[in-house]
Design a protein around this motif. Structure first.
Motif, PDB file in Angstrom:
ATOM      1  N   LYS A   1       0.836  -1.202   0.000  1.00  0.00           N
ATOM      2  CA  LYS A   1       0.000   0.000   0.000  1.00  0.00           C
ATOM      3  C   LYS A   1       0.871   1.253   0.000  1.00  0.00           C
ATOM      4  CE  LYS A   1      -1.554   2.192   3.762  1.00  0.00           C
ATOM      5  NZ  LYS A   1      -0.371   2.864   4.299  1.00  0.00           N
ATOM      6  N   ARG A   2       0.356   2.250  -0.659  1.00  0.00           N
ATOM      7  CA  ARG A   2       1.058   3.534  -0.678  1.00  0.00           C
ATOM      8  C   ARG A   2       0.588   4.365   0.504  1.00  0.00           C
ATOM      9  NH1 ARG A   2       0.912   7.969  -5.561  1.00  0.00           N
ATOM     10  NH2 ARG A   2      -0.208   9.249  -4.051  1.00  0.00           N
ATOM     11  N   SER A   3       1.501   5.089   1.132  1.00  0.00           N
ATOM     12  CA  SER A   3       1.076   5.941   2.251  1.00  0.00           C
ATOM     13  C   SER A   3       0.027   6.925   1.736  1.00  0.00           C
ATOM     14  CB  SER A   3       2.268   6.677   2.863  1.00  0.00           C
ATOM     15  OG  SER A   3       2.984   7.386   1.871  1.00  0.00           O
ATOM     16  N   GLN A   4      -0.976   7.178   2.571  1.00  0.00           N
ATOM     17  CA  GLN A   4      -2.089   8.010   2.105  1.00  0.00           C
ATOM     18  C   GLN A   4      -1.758   9.499   2.115  1.00  0.00           C
ATOM     19  OE1 GLN A   4      -6.137   6.592   3.259  1.00  0.00           O
ATOM     20  NE2 GLN A   4      -4.960   5.225   4.591  1.00  0.00           N
ATOM     21  N   GLN A   5      -0.677   9.852   2.751  1.00  0.00           N
ATOM     22  CA  GLN A   5      -0.245  11.261   2.797  1.00  0.00           C
ATOM     23  C   GLN A   5      -1.373  12.181   3.243  1.00  0.00           C
ATOM     24  OE1 GLN A   5       1.537  11.000  -1.335  1.00  0.00           O
ATOM     25  NE2 GLN A   5       3.171  12.045  -0.256  1.00  0.00           N
ATOM     26  N   LYS A   6      -1.877  11.853   4.411  1.00  0.00           N
ATOM     27  CA  LYS A   6      -2.990  12.639   4.952  1.00  0.00           C
ATOM     28  C   LYS A   6      -2.557  14.053   5.294  1.00  0.00           C
ATOM     29  CE  LYS A   6      -5.505   8.625   6.582  1.00  0.00           C
ATOM     30  NZ  LYS A   6      -5.619   7.667   7.683  1.00  0.00           N
TER      31      LYS A   6
ATOM     32  N   SER B   1       3.505  14.363   5.052  1.00  0.00           N
ATOM     33  CA  SER B   1       3.615  12.894   5.116  1.00  0.00           C
ATOM     34  C   SER B   1       4.526  12.376   4.008  1.00  0.00           C
ATOM     35  CB  SER B   1       2.244  12.242   4.924  1.00  0.00           C
ATOM     36  OG  SER B   1       1.342  12.628   5.903  1.00  0.00           O
ATOM     37  N   PRO B   2       5.346  11.351   4.328  1.00  0.00           N
ATOM     38  CA  PRO B   2       6.217  10.798   3.283  1.00  0.00           C
ATOM     39  C   PRO B   2       5.435   9.971   2.267  1.00  0.00           C
ATOM     40  CG  PRO B   2       6.378   9.489   5.272  1.00  0.00           C
ATOM     41  CD  PRO B   2       5.483  10.651   5.602  1.00  0.00           C
TER      42      PRO B   2
ATOM     43  N   ASN C   1       5.609   6.615   0.718  1.00  0.00           N
ATOM     44  CA  ASN C   1       6.319   5.344   0.794  1.00  0.00           C
ATOM     45  C   ASN C   1       5.354   4.170   0.594  1.00  0.00           C
ATOM     46  OD1 ASN C   1       5.052   5.045   3.334  1.00  0.00           O
ATOM     47  ND2 ASN C   1       6.803   5.972   4.395  1.00  0.00           N
TER      48      ASN C   1
ATOM     49  N   LYS D   1       4.426   0.150   1.762  1.00  0.00           N
ATOM     50  CA  LYS D   1       4.626  -0.857   2.812  1.00  0.00           C
ATOM     51  C   LYS D   1       3.800  -2.093   2.509  1.00  0.00           C
ATOM     52  CE  LYS D   1       6.269   2.398   5.822  1.00  0.00           C
ATOM     53  NZ  LYS D   1       7.086   2.585   6.967  1.00  0.00           N
TER      54      LYS D   1
ATOM     55  N   ARG E   1       1.412  -4.794   3.634  1.00  0.00           N
ATOM     56  CA  ARG E   1       0.398  -4.893   4.693  1.00  0.00           C
ATOM     57  C   ARG E   1      -0.556  -6.050   4.392  1.00  0.00           C
ATOM     58  NH1 ARG E   1       3.333  -2.621   7.781  1.00  0.00           N
ATOM     59  NH2 ARG E   1       3.555  -0.373   7.919  1.00  0.00           N
TER      60      ARG E   1
ATOM     61  N   TYR F   1      -6.107  -2.888   7.491  1.00  0.00           N
ATOM     62  CA  TYR F   1      -4.767  -3.354   7.109  1.00  0.00           C
ATOM     63  C   TYR F   1      -3.861  -3.415   8.321  1.00  0.00           C
ATOM     64  CZ  TYR F   1      -4.255   1.742   6.315  1.00  0.00           C
ATOM     65  OH  TYR F   1      -4.281   3.111   6.427  1.00  0.00           O
TER      66      TYR F   1
ATOM     67  N   LYS G   1      -2.948  -1.241  11.446  1.00  0.00           N
ATOM     68  CA  LYS G   1      -2.370   0.036  11.009  1.00  0.00           C
ATOM     69  C   LYS G   1      -3.442   1.039  10.588  1.00  0.00           C
ATOM     70  CE  LYS G   1       2.054  -0.287  11.339  1.00  0.00           C
ATOM     71  NZ  LYS G   1       2.757   0.734  12.132  1.00  0.00           N
TER      72      LYS G   1
HETATM   73  C1  4IP Z   1       3.854   6.291   7.199  1.00  0.00           C
HETATM   74  O1  4IP Z   1       5.198   6.424   6.869  1.00  0.00           O
HETATM   75  C2  4IP Z   1       3.318   4.946   6.755  1.00  0.00           C
HETATM   76  O2  4IP Z   1       3.466   4.788   5.343  1.00  0.00           O
HETATM   77  C3  4IP Z   1       1.855   4.835   7.102  1.00  0.00           C
HETATM   78  O3  4IP Z   1       1.335   3.613   6.612  1.00  0.00           O
HETATM   79  C4  4IP Z   1       1.047   5.948   6.514  1.00  0.00           C
HETATM   80  O4  4IP Z   1      -0.252   5.882   7.042  1.00  0.00           O
HETATM   81  C5  4IP Z   1       1.588   7.304   6.859  1.00  0.00           C
HETATM   82  O5  4IP Z   1       0.885   8.266   6.107  1.00  0.00           O
HETATM   83  C6  4IP Z   1       3.076   7.433   6.556  1.00  0.00           C
HETATM   84  O6  4IP Z   1       3.514   8.665   7.048  1.00  0.00           O
HETATM   85  P1  4IP Z   1       6.323   6.110   7.997  1.00  0.00           P
HETATM   86  O7  4IP Z   1       6.083   4.700   8.451  1.00  0.00           O
HETATM   87  O8  4IP Z   1       7.614   6.300   7.278  1.00  0.00           O
HETATM   88  O9  4IP Z   1       6.049   7.094   9.082  1.00  0.00           O
HETATM   89  P2  4IP Z   1       0.979   2.403   7.601  1.00  0.00           P
HETATM   90  O10 4IP Z   1      -0.088   2.935   8.496  1.00  0.00           O
HETATM   91  O11 4IP Z   1       0.511   1.291   6.722  1.00  0.00           O
HETATM   92  O12 4IP Z   1       2.249   2.097   8.318  1.00  0.00           O
HETATM   93  P3  4IP Z   1      -1.606   5.594   6.260  1.00  0.00           P
HETATM   94  O13 4IP Z   1      -2.451   6.760   6.572  1.00  0.00           O
HETATM   95  O14 4IP Z   1      -1.300   5.471   4.790  1.00  0.00           O
HETATM   96  O15 4IP Z   1      -2.107   4.332   6.852  1.00  0.00           O
HETATM   97  P4  4IP Z   1      -0.025   9.414   6.791  1.00  0.00           P
HETATM   98  O16 4IP Z   1      -0.664  10.113   5.664  1.00  0.00           O
HETATM   99  O17 4IP Z   1      -1.037   8.732   7.683  1.00  0.00           O
HETATM  100  O18 4IP Z   1       0.945  10.257   7.531  1.00  0.00           O
END
Ligand code: 4IP
Length: 148
Positions: free
Chosen positions: A11-16, A20-21, A23, A25, A27, A38, A52
């Motif tokens: 999954k791609r980070s949602q960059q809320k 936010s990076p 990236n 991961k 899951r 997830y 998560k």
């Molecule tokens: C995180 O980066 C992870 O990708 C999170 O994914 C993601 O949350 C975060 O995005 C992002 O900042 P780091 O681990 O490098 O901090 P996961 O929760 O699967 O670990 P999301 O919202 O995609 O679940 P933001 O946008 O929540 O900050």
């Protein structure tokens, strides 16, 4: 809650947040009647770890494939998007068959949701723009009619 579907996806980070990076991961995704959840995942032991995040099925406005870009890494060839009020959640399946299965199942589940989109973006939102129509607002109306 009974598990309807369960698969390991990237999954791609949602960059809320703006900071936010971006990236990717691995899951474990679990679809139940009400939610897509997830979890962190121990690949060696094949075990589910901590939760998560999740999306409530009734909040989903659209589920669709995403166009695969040139030079995409081999583990991200089958992307799909789950759009809800926070924006798009991008998920990458391991095969087209698994993607089809999830998209089909999810579309069926969200068919009767209150808020549905007639139009969507077939490409990714990345670096502050939609790569399909180059609009620079994340909330910008979709540029392609959603076919079922
Ligand atoms: C995180 O980066 C992870 O990708 C999170 O994914 C993601 O949350 C975060 O995005 C992002 O900042 P780091 O681990 O490098 O901090 P996961 O929760 O699967 O670990 P999301 O919202 O995609 O679940 P933001 O946008 O929540 O900050």
């Amino acid at each position: 809650m009974d598990v309807i579907l369960e698969d390991v996806f990237i999954k791609r980070s949602q960059q809320k947040k703006k900071t936010s990076p971006l990236n990717y991961k691995e899951r474990l995704f679990v679809l139940t009647q009400d939610r897509i959840s997830y979890y962190d995942y121990d690949a060696e032991k094949g075990k589910r770890k901590g939760l998560k995040g999740y999306v409530e099925v009734e909040k989903i406005k659209c589920v669709a494939n995403v166009f695969t870009e040139d030079n995409t890494p081999s583990d991200r060839l089958f992307p799909f998007q789950i759009i809800y009020d926070e924006g798009p959640l991008y998920v990458f399946a391991k095969s087209d068959q698994i993607r089809k299965h999830w998209v089909h199942e999810l579309k069926n589940k969200v068919m009767c949701n209150k808020e549905q989109m007639q139009k969507f973006h077939p490409c990714f939102w990345e670096d502050g723009l939609w790569k399909c129509c180059f609009q620079e607002v994340k909330q910008a109306m979709g540029c392609r009619v959603l076919e079922n």
